[in-house]
Design a protein around this motif. Structure first.
Motif, short mmCIF file in Angstrom:
data_model
loop_
_atom_site.label_atom_id
_atom_site.label_comp_id
_atom_site.label_asym_id
_atom_site.label_seq_id
_atom_site.Cartn_x
_atom_site.Cartn_y
_atom_site.Cartn_z
N ASP A 168 10.48 40.99 28.34
CA ASP A 168 10.74 39.85 28.75
C ASP A 168 11.89 39.80 29.70
O ASP A 168 12.94 40.50 29.45
CB ASP A 168 11.04 38.84 27.77
CG ASP A 168 9.71 38.18 27.09
OD1 ASP A 168 8.69 37.86 27.95
OD2 ASP A 168 9.45 38.18 25.80
N VAL A 169 11.89 39.01 30.88
CA VAL A 169 13.03 38.74 31.70
C VAL A 169 14.42 38.73 31.05
O VAL A 169 15.29 39.27 31.20
CB VAL A 169 13.16 37.85 32.62
CG1 VAL A 169 12.37 38.29 33.79
CG2 VAL A 169 12.67 36.38 32.29
N TYR A 244 7.05 37.83 47.98
CA TYR A 244 7.06 37.34 46.59
C TYR A 244 8.12 36.89 45.98
O TYR A 244 7.93 35.62 45.42
CB TYR A 244 6.57 38.67 45.74
CG TYR A 244 6.00 38.45 44.50
CD1 TYR A 244 4.91 38.00 44.00
CD2 TYR A 244 6.93 38.58 43.29
CE1 TYR A 244 4.34 37.75 42.89
CE2 TYR A 244 6.46 38.36 41.97
CZ TYR A 244 5.22 37.91 41.73
OH TYR A 244 4.68 37.64 40.53
N ILE A 248 7.99 32.60 46.17
CA ILE A 248 8.12 32.15 44.90
C ILE A 248 9.54 31.68 44.40
O ILE A 248 10.30 32.00 45.07
CB ILE A 248 7.73 33.64 44.16
CG1 ILE A 248 6.10 33.53 44.08
CG2 ILE A 248 8.22 33.57 42.71
CD1 ILE A 248 5.66 34.64 43.43
N GLU B 39 8.74 33.33 26.75
CA GLU B 39 8.47 34.74 26.44
C GLU B 39 7.41 34.99 25.73
O GLU B 39 6.70 34.42 25.13
CB GLU B 39 10.13 34.99 25.62
CG GLU B 39 11.12 34.86 26.45
CD GLU B 39 12.45 34.82 25.34
OE1 GLU B 39 13.14 35.82 25.56
OE2 GLU B 39 12.54 33.77 24.69
N SER B 40 7.14 36.45 25.34
CA SER B 40 6.14 37.02 24.52
C SER B 40 6.51 36.37 23.09
O SER B 40 7.51 36.49 22.43
CB SER B 40 6.12 38.45 24.63
OG SER B 40 7.33 38.98 24.55
N THR B 178 -1.81 37.83 37.24
CA THR B 178 -1.55 38.76 38.11
C THR B 178 -0.66 39.84 37.62
O THR B 178 -0.02 40.83 38.60
CB THR B 178 -0.88 38.39 39.54
OG1 THR B 178 0.30 37.59 38.98
CG2 THR B 178 -1.89 37.59 40.22
N HIS B 209 4.62 34.56 32.16
CA HIS B 209 6.04 34.72 31.77
C HIS B 209 6.99 34.62 32.71
O HIS B 209 8.42 34.77 32.68
CB HIS B 209 6.30 36.07 30.95
CG HIS B 209 6.32 37.02 32.00
ND1 HIS B 209 4.93 37.74 32.54
CD2 HIS B 209 6.87 37.98 32.62
CE1 HIS B 209 5.05 38.61 33.36
NE2 HIS B 209 6.45 38.78 33.54
N ASP B 210 6.57 34.38 34.18
CA ASP B 210 7.60 34.39 35.18
C ASP B 210 7.54 32.92 35.55
O ASP B 210 6.79 32.33 36.44
CB ASP B 210 6.63 35.40 36.25
CG ASP B 210 7.60 35.62 37.35
OD1 ASP B 210 8.38 34.91 37.69
OD2 ASP B 210 7.01 36.44 38.07
N ASN B 212 9.32 32.17 38.22
CA ASN B 212 9.26 31.96 39.64
C ASN B 212 8.05 31.85 40.26
O ASN B 212 7.61 31.14 41.10
CB ASN B 212 10.12 33.08 40.25
CG ASN B 212 11.49 32.80 39.89
OD1 ASN B 212 12.17 31.97 39.99
ND2 ASN B 212 12.22 33.99 39.37
N LEU B 213 7.22 32.50 39.50
CA LEU B 213 5.61 32.46 40.16
C LEU B 213 5.06 31.05 39.78
O LEU B 213 4.35 30.59 40.55
CB LEU B 213 4.88 33.63 39.26
CG LEU B 213 3.46 33.64 39.53
CD1 LEU B 213 3.01 35.10 39.09
CD2 LEU B 213 2.55 32.95 38.64
N LEU B 249 16.45 31.40 31.40
CA LEU B 249 15.33 32.30 31.90
C LEU B 249 15.51 32.43 33.38
O LEU B 249 15.28 33.55 33.82
CB LEU B 249 13.93 31.83 31.51
CG LEU B 249 13.36 31.88 30.01
CD1 LEU B 249 11.84 31.27 30.11
CD2 LEU B 249 13.24 33.34 29.60
N GLN B 253 16.70 36.72 35.69
CA GLN B 253 15.87 37.38 36.60
C GLN B 253 16.96 38.02 37.76
O GLN B 253 17.39 37.16 38.37
CB GLN B 253 14.85 36.29 37.13
CG GLN B 253 14.18 36.94 38.33
CD GLN B 253 13.08 37.98 37.61
OE1 GLN B 253 12.45 37.71 36.78
NE2 GLN B 253 13.02 39.15 38.59
#
Lengths: 248, 281
Positions: A168-169, A244, A248, B39-40, B178, B209-210, B212-213, B249, B253
């Motif tokens: 995870d980030v 992206y 985003i 998160e996972s 994606t 999990h993203d 920003n997406l 979170l 990134q």
């Protein structure tokens, strides 16, 4: 600190040629990135250069020595690898102690307890975790163990194969910070595969863009933001990553 | 606005697990795009699967869980078979594993359609080819006859999207649609999905999990931590997120051209496990 020099590396799996005359140099103490889409041959370079894959042509030198001519123990004490998936790269039935001790025992190194404790402290894990098994650790902790296993033999060069893409980030940030700190403290030379240009931009000084088993272009990190790429595919990949990030 | 999904205090416990995987999650979904981020292990995929009642080994309880006029808590499997793939469908992460490897792509698309709509084989084939065109596959007749291993990841995911949207569902759950794709095709696939979802007025749940997406492809975002909802907010307000977990979170990134110092890491607090207070704007 040692350099890595790769000259005309080619390899075929059956009828398919996977790498075509790949050449590049990594200077001592540098972090060099390999980026490209899946199947472009990034990880295969690491596997060939570390001799996990054999039957390739060309030359790979660490410092002055060719990896082909190094005795296996010397090679392992010069060059270590961290794999992508911390769930798959630790033996599920070996304790962390077992995973770390094996390399020390094979190389006939004494004061093993002290070295294992030091490696755990280096990667920011409690020494008591030596008696745990992989399933008792989180993904980030496992990747720290994999890094500890790689650095316990005090190598000069670390190959990092997507070291954070299974994480995870939030955990990625911890592992990237750890890798940056270790490089600063121990002077490692990193060769890092990643599909994420943001990670490459954060970690690497220079990077190579790959496609279909060839290096398209080698660029400085600044080329990402300043538009320094000249080859069409390199431009496309950088543009897609920037789009992206900003879309985003 | 008519709700596609209405969920109140959903709790899910897997058989044999000491702790529930999802605890007291409440949300509604209209004809909009809702992101679930975490998160996972945070329970986001479990929530998605529960909407389709795909968790037969888990104990699912809720005060309310309804899809349009259907009470999902009481719906028998027979009824679910008619709903799944017809009015609600799911796009999975990796086309390598989610398409049937021994059936031609087009056949799989047409099969789903014929399961729910009475029509001839030729008609289903024509519909499938039309749908392949709509997901921007240039040579749909040829792709119809290809096996999944013969198409790229991006094309496989578009085949998946075509298959899931062909019956004109009201609800689509996209679970990391994606993250298995290369960055060069990710945006293209997202834009195709986004365009179709908007044109057809589908309610979309995007699990990712993203952050920003989700920010650019969703209207609202639920943030999950350890099986709990910690924050709900409009996607455009993500930068003003109040919860330290959400902010952590976002900050963790690495960004292209960003500073090279240490990345901020999460300082996890036990208080994040407390019940979620609805933030009133």
């Amino acid at each position: 600190m040692k350099s890595v020099s790769i000259r005309d590396l080619s390899v075929s799996f059956g009828a398919v040629q996977v790498l075509h005359d790949v050449s590049f140099d990594v200077t001592p103490g540098e972090c060099f990135g390999l980026v490209g889409e899946s199947g472009s041959g990034k990880s295969t370079i690491l596997r060939c250069a570390s001799r996990l894959t054999d039957g390739w042509d060309g030359e790979v030198r660490i410092g002055d020595a060719s990896v082909r001519e190094m005795p296996v123990r010397e090679r392992c004490r010069t060059l270590q690898m961290v794999f992508q998936d911390p769930y798959g790269s630790l033996h599920p039935r070996h304790s962390i102690r077992g995973a770390l001790e094996e390399g020390l025992r094979v190389n006939g190194i004494s004061d093993r307890e002290e070295r294992m404790a030091q490696a755990m402290r280096d990667v920011g894990l409690p020494v008591s975790f030596l008696d745990r098994y992989p399933h008792q650790l989180s993904g980030g902790q496992r990747q720290r163990v994999a890094i500890a296993r790689a650095l316990i033999l005090e190598p000069d060069v670390l190959f990092l194969d997507e070291p954070t893409s299974a994480l995870d980030v939030s955990v990625q940030a911890e592992v990237l910070n750890l890798l940056v700190r270790l490089q600063r403290e121990k002077g490692f030379t990193y060769l890092m595969v990643s599909h994420d240009l943001a990670v490459v931009d954060h970690m690497c000084d220079r990077f190579a863009i790959m496609q279909h088993g060839r290096i398209v272009e080698v660029l400085d990190r600044e080329a990402i933001t300043r538009g320094g790429a000249t080859q069409p595919y390199a431009k496309e990949l950088i543009a897609a990553s920037l789009e992206y990030e900003t879309a985003i | 606005m008519e709700n596609v999904l209405d969920v109140r205090n959903l709790t899910i416990r897997y058989r044999g697990a000491a702790e529930p995987a999802v605890r007291d999650v409440s949300f509604t979904l209209g004809r909009e795009r809702l992101g679930i981020v975490g998160e996972s292990g945070s329970g986001k995929s479990t929530v998605g699967r529960a909407m389709l009642k795909l968790l037969d080994t888990a104990e699912v309880t809720a005060d309310r869980m309804s899809f349009e006029e259907v009470d999902l808590l009481r719906a028998p499997e027979r009824q679910m078979l008619d709903l799944r793939g017809r009015r609600m469908s799911m796009i999975l992460q990796d086309p390598k594993f989610s398409l049937n490897p021994i059936q031609r792509c087009g056949h799989q698309i047409a099969e789903g359609y014929r399961r729910h709509v009475k029509c001839t084989k030729a008609e289903a084939r024509r519909k499938a080819i039309e749908m392949l065109e709509q997901v921007h596959i240039r040579d749909p007749e040829r792709v119809y006859d290809l096996y999944p291993h013969e198409v790229s990841g991006g094309m496989g995911q578009r085949v998946m999207i075509a298959m899931m949207l062909l019956t004109d569902p009201d609800l689509v759950i996209a679970d990391e649609p994606t993250s298995a794709l290369d960055v060069t095709v990710r945006l293209q696939v997202l834009r195709i999905l986004d365009g179709l979802v908007r044109d057809r007025g589908i309610g979309l749940v995007m699990i990712s999990h993203d952050l920003n997406l989700v920010r650019s492809f969703c209207d609202r975002v639920l943030i999950m931590y350890a099986g709990r909802l910690v924050e709900t907010l409009d996607a455009r307000d993500l930068d003003n997120a109040k919860h330290p977990y959400t902010r952590g979170l976002l900050a963790a990134q690495p960004r292209i051209g960003g500073p090279r110092g240490d990345l901020p890491v999460l300082d996890r607090q036990d208080s994040w496990l407390q019940p979620h207070q609805e933030v009133t704007a």
